[in-house]
Design a protein around this motif. Sequence first.
Motif, PDB file in Angstrom:
ATOM      1  N   PRO A 229       0.825  -1.202   0.000  1.00  0.00           N
ATOM      2  CA  PRO A 229       0.000   0.000   0.000  1.00  0.00           C
ATOM      3  C   PRO A 229       0.863   1.256   0.000  1.00  0.00           C
ATOM      4  O   PRO A 229       1.851   1.345   0.714  1.00  0.00           O
ATOM      5  CB  PRO A 229      -0.804  -0.110   1.298  1.00  0.00           C
ATOM      6  CG  PRO A 229      -0.273  -1.277   2.040  1.00  0.00           C
ATOM      7  CD  PRO A 229       0.629  -2.059   1.166  1.00  0.00           C
ATOM      8  N   GLU A 230       0.480   2.205  -0.856  1.00  0.00           N
ATOM      9  CA  GLU A 230       1.248   3.435  -0.977  1.00  0.00           C
ATOM     10  C   GLU A 230       0.821   4.422   0.111  1.00  0.00           C
ATOM     11  O   GLU A 230       0.118   5.395  -0.127  1.00  0.00           O
ATOM     12  CB  GLU A 230       1.048   4.039  -2.370  1.00  0.00           C
ATOM     13  CG  GLU A 230       1.577   3.135  -3.490  1.00  0.00           C
ATOM     14  CD  GLU A 230       1.363   3.741  -4.858  1.00  0.00           C
ATOM     15  OE1 GLU A 230       0.819   4.854  -4.928  1.00  0.00           O
ATOM     16  OE2 GLU A 230       1.748   3.097  -5.859  1.00  0.00           O
ATOM     17  N   VAL A 231       1.223   4.130   1.321  1.00  0.00           N
ATOM     18  CA  VAL A 231       0.896   4.976   2.463  1.00  0.00           C
ATOM     19  C   VAL A 231       2.186   5.330   3.171  1.00  0.00           C
ATOM     20  O   VAL A 231       2.966   4.449   3.535  1.00  0.00           O
ATOM     21  CB  VAL A 231      -0.068   4.263   3.439  1.00  0.00           C
ATOM     22  CG1 VAL A 231      -0.366   5.169   4.626  1.00  0.00           C
ATOM     23  CG2 VAL A 231      -1.360   3.893   2.723  1.00  0.00           C
ATOM     24  N   ASP A 232       2.438   6.614   3.333  1.00  0.00           N
ATOM     25  CA  ASP A 232       3.651   7.063   4.010  1.00  0.00           C
ATOM     26  C   ASP A 232       3.246   7.828   5.256  1.00  0.00           C
ATOM     27  O   ASP A 232       3.153   9.049   5.256  1.00  0.00           O
ATOM     28  CB  ASP A 232       4.481   7.938   3.068  1.00  0.00           C
ATOM     29  CG  ASP A 232       5.818   8.330   3.703  1.00  0.00           C
ATOM     30  OD1 ASP A 232       6.216   7.657   4.670  1.00  0.00           O
ATOM     31  OD2 ASP A 232       6.433   9.317   3.238  1.00  0.00           O
ATOM     32  N   LEU A 233       2.930   7.070   6.315  1.00  0.00           N
ATOM     33  CA  LEU A 233       2.494   7.673   7.563  1.00  0.00           C
ATOM     34  C   LEU A 233       3.341   7.124   8.704  1.00  0.00           C
ATOM     35  O   LEU A 233       3.757   5.965   8.676  1.00  0.00           O
ATOM     36  CB  LEU A 233       1.011   7.361   7.839  1.00  0.00           C
ATOM     37  CG  LEU A 233      -0.007   7.890   6.830  1.00  0.00           C
ATOM     38  CD1 LEU A 233      -1.390   7.388   7.187  1.00  0.00           C
ATOM     39  CD2 LEU A 233       0.001   9.415   6.808  1.00  0.00           C
ATOM     40  N   PRO A 234       3.593   7.939   9.717  1.00  0.00           N
ATOM     41  CA  PRO A 234       4.360   7.431  10.852  1.00  0.00           C
ATOM     42  C   PRO A 234       3.580   6.345  11.589  1.00  0.00           C
ATOM     43  O   PRO A 234       2.354   6.407  11.687  1.00  0.00           O
ATOM     44  CB  PRO A 234       4.556   8.673  11.734  1.00  0.00           C
ATOM     45  CG  PRO A 234       3.458   9.605  11.340  1.00  0.00           C
ATOM     46  CD  PRO A 234       3.199   9.346   9.890  1.00  0.00           C
ATOM     47  N   TYR A 235       4.276   5.345  12.090  1.00  0.00           N
ATOM     48  CA  TYR A 235       3.699   4.254  12.879  1.00  0.00           C
ATOM     49  C   TYR A 235       2.725   3.393  12.074  1.00  0.00           C
ATOM     50  O   TYR A 235       2.005   2.590  12.643  1.00  0.00           O
ATOM     51  CB  TYR A 235       2.972   4.784  14.128  1.00  0.00           C
ATOM     52  CG  TYR A 235       3.755   5.794  14.909  1.00  0.00           C
ATOM     53  CD1 TYR A 235       4.897   5.425  15.609  1.00  0.00           C
ATOM     54  CD2 TYR A 235       3.360   7.121  14.969  1.00  0.00           C
ATOM     55  CE1 TYR A 235       5.624   6.349  16.326  1.00  0.00           C
ATOM     56  CE2 TYR A 235       4.081   8.056  15.686  1.00  0.00           C
ATOM     57  CZ  TYR A 235       5.216   7.661  16.365  1.00  0.00           C
ATOM     58  OH  TYR A 235       5.917   8.575  17.070  1.00  0.00           O
ATOM     59  N   TYR A 236       2.668   3.562  10.745  1.00  0.00           N
ATOM     60  CA  TYR A 236       1.677   2.810   9.968  1.00  0.00           C
ATOM     61  C   TYR A 236       2.198   1.413   9.667  1.00  0.00           C
ATOM     62  O   TYR A 236       3.296   1.242   9.139  1.00  0.00           O
ATOM     63  CB  TYR A 236       1.361   3.537   8.657  1.00  0.00           C
ATOM     64  CG  TYR A 236       0.357   2.803   7.801  1.00  0.00           C
ATOM     65  CD1 TYR A 236      -0.998   2.846   8.102  1.00  0.00           C
ATOM     66  CD2 TYR A 236       0.761   2.042   6.709  1.00  0.00           C
ATOM     67  CE1 TYR A 236      -1.919   2.170   7.334  1.00  0.00           C
ATOM     68  CE2 TYR A 236      -0.150   1.366   5.937  1.00  0.00           C
ATOM     69  CZ  TYR A 236      -1.489   1.435   6.260  1.00  0.00           C
ATOM     70  OH  TYR A 236      -2.414   0.757   5.495  1.00  0.00           O
ATOM     71  N   HIS A 237       1.417   0.418  10.032  1.00  0.00           N
ATOM     72  CA  HIS A 237       1.765  -0.975   9.748  1.00  0.00           C
ATOM     73  C   HIS A 237       0.771  -1.499   8.721  1.00  0.00           C
ATOM     74  O   HIS A 237      -0.403  -1.705   9.032  1.00  0.00           O
ATOM     75  CB  HIS A 237       1.690  -1.822  11.022  1.00  0.00           C
ATOM     76  CG  HIS A 237       1.912  -3.277  10.773  1.00  0.00           C
ATOM     77  ND1 HIS A 237       3.111  -3.798  10.344  1.00  0.00           N
ATOM     78  CD2 HIS A 237       1.066  -4.336  10.880  1.00  0.00           C
ATOM     79  CE1 HIS A 237       3.005  -5.099  10.203  1.00  0.00           C
ATOM     80  NE2 HIS A 237       1.773  -5.456  10.513  1.00  0.00           N
ATOM     81  N   PRO A 238       1.192  -1.692   7.473  1.00  0.00           N
ATOM     82  CA  PRO A 238       0.246  -2.119   6.440  1.00  0.00           C
ATOM     83  C   PRO A 238      -0.316  -3.500   6.736  1.00  0.00           C
ATOM     84  O   PRO A 238       0.423  -4.417   7.114  1.00  0.00           O
ATOM     85  CB  PRO A 238       1.094  -2.116   5.160  1.00  0.00           C
ATOM     86  CG  PRO A 238       2.503  -2.226   5.630  1.00  0.00           C
ATOM     87  CD  PRO A 238       2.564  -1.542   6.962  1.00  0.00           C
ATOM     88  N   ARG A 239      -1.607  -3.655   6.584  1.00  0.00           N
ATOM     89  CA  ARG A 239      -2.242  -4.951   6.816  1.00  0.00           C
ATOM     90  C   ARG A 239      -2.382  -5.694   5.494  1.00  0.00           C
ATOM     91  O   ARG A 239      -2.402  -5.108   4.423  1.00  0.00           O
ATOM     92  CB  ARG A 239      -3.636  -4.759   7.446  1.00  0.00           C
ATOM     93  CG  ARG A 239      -3.572  -4.263   8.882  1.00  0.00           C
ATOM     94  CD  ARG A 239      -4.936  -4.415   9.546  1.00  0.00           C
ATOM     95  NE  ARG A 239      -4.864  -4.003  10.937  1.00  0.00           N
ATOM     96  CZ  ARG A 239      -5.155  -2.795  11.358  1.00  0.00           C
ATOM     97  NH1 ARG A 239      -5.527  -1.879  10.502  1.00  0.00           N
ATOM     98  NH2 ARG A 239      -5.073  -2.481  12.638  1.00  0.00           N
ATOM     99  N   ALA A 240      -2.502  -7.001   5.607  1.00  0.00           N
ATOM    100  CA  ALA A 240      -2.665  -7.833   4.424  1.00  0.00           C
ATOM    101  C   ALA A 240      -4.041  -7.591   3.813  1.00  0.00           C
ATOM    102  O   ALA A 240      -4.981  -7.203   4.509  1.00  0.00           O
ATOM    103  CB  ALA A 240      -2.502  -9.302   4.799  1.00  0.00           C
ATOM    104  N   PRO A 241      -4.178  -7.816   2.500  1.00  0.00           N
ATOM    105  CA  PRO A 241      -5.494  -7.666   1.870  1.00  0.00           C
ATOM    106  C   PRO A 241      -6.523  -8.601   2.504  1.00  0.00           C
ATOM    107  O   PRO A 241      -6.175  -9.649   3.064  1.00  0.00           O
ATOM    108  CB  PRO A 241      -5.234  -8.035   0.404  1.00  0.00           C
ATOM    109  CG  PRO A 241      -3.768  -7.804   0.203  1.00  0.00           C
ATOM    110  CD  PRO A 241      -3.128  -8.112   1.524  1.00  0.00           C
ATOM    111  N   SER A 242      -7.775  -8.227   2.384  1.00  0.00           N
ATOM    112  CA  SER A 242      -8.866  -8.991   2.988  1.00  0.00           C
ATOM    113  C   SER A 242      -8.877 -10.439   2.515  1.00  0.00           C
ATOM    114  O   SER A 242      -9.099 -11.366   3.301  1.00  0.00           O
ATOM    115  CB  SER A 242     -10.198  -8.314   2.661  1.00  0.00           C
ATOM    116  OG  SER A 242     -11.283  -9.073   3.136  1.00  0.00           O
ATOM    117  N   ALA A 243      -8.613 -10.642   1.219  1.00  0.00           N
ATOM    118  CA  ALA A 243      -8.654 -12.003   0.670  1.00  0.00           C
ATOM    119  C   ALA A 243      -7.598 -12.895   1.313  1.00  0.00           C
ATOM    120  O   ALA A 243      -7.822 -14.089   1.538  1.00  0.00           O
ATOM    121  CB  ALA A 243      -8.466 -11.962  -0.850  1.00  0.00           C
ATOM    122  N   GLU A 244      -6.425 -12.326   1.619  1.00  0.00           N
ATOM    123  CA  GLU A 244      -5.370 -13.133   2.226  1.00  0.00           C
ATOM    124  C   GLU A 244      -5.741 -13.548   3.646  1.00  0.00           C
ATOM    125  O   GLU A 244      -5.459 -14.659   4.074  1.00  0.00           O
ATOM    126  CB  GLU A 244      -4.060 -12.346   2.224  1.00  0.00           C
ATOM    127  CG  GLU A 244      -3.503 -12.122   0.830  1.00  0.00           C
ATOM    128  CD  GLU A 244      -2.129 -11.483   0.852  1.00  0.00           C
ATOM    129  OE1 GLU A 244      -1.544 -11.379   1.946  1.00  0.00           O
ATOM    130  OE2 GLU A 244      -1.651 -11.084  -0.219  1.00  0.00           O
TER     131      GLU A 244
END
Length: 237
Positions: free
Chosen positions: A6-21
């Motif tokens: 995911p193209e997110v550049d935020l502090p403390y952001y932990h990208p989660r897996a897609p719903s299907a996964e």
Amino acid sequence: RPGKEPEVDLPYYHPRAPSAEVEMTAYVLLAALKTEPAPSQEELSFSSLIAKWISSQQNPNGGFSSTQDTVVALQALSQYGAVTYAKSGAASKVTLRSGGEFQQDFQVDATNRLLLQRVPLPQVPGEYSTEVSGEGCVYLQTSLRYNVQPMQEDAPFTLHVSTIPETCADSKAHKVFDIGINVSYTGERNGSNMVIVDVKMLSGFIPLKSSVRKLERHPIIERTELSTNHVLVYLEK
């Protein structure tokens, strides 16, 4: 599955897996726990890794990305909890500390093992450590909530609305008045494509059909539409 981060550049952001996964992995966990007559120790060790991964995708409210994966993931975690449940009175103690004087102890035993215990952290950002002693399984989660101001973008249109007359000082204006609308395209191109201006009437007023029909005489107005309390004006550009 292969895919873009995911193209997110935020502090403390932990990208989660897609719903299907999440949903597919939960089905794998359910399948692993269906071994008859009971899962082996090796299968339970494998299942614990899956349960740990699913738990890491859980949001602070207890759900996941969608209704579908939340239902399947919670069912899988519940099944895992049922299979690994033990009636022993083993207790665990979780100690949360900061570099300063902050310390919080959580006691987890048979009487409160399903109870959510939480404490606000006194300083964010900060460095915290946890220490767990005793026996049993403890699920520890930290959540950070904050707001990010949206990026201000230059609007491609300007809009100015006024009433004629501007005030209701005239008694006639209590019943009938004109709405003046000034719309300008201010984007980077020479002109816009088709534009629809949706004008909603004030409460208690309806559009006068004859005055709206006069708008269609303007060269860039393609057509107009009327409803009970809306006027739609279609502009060619």
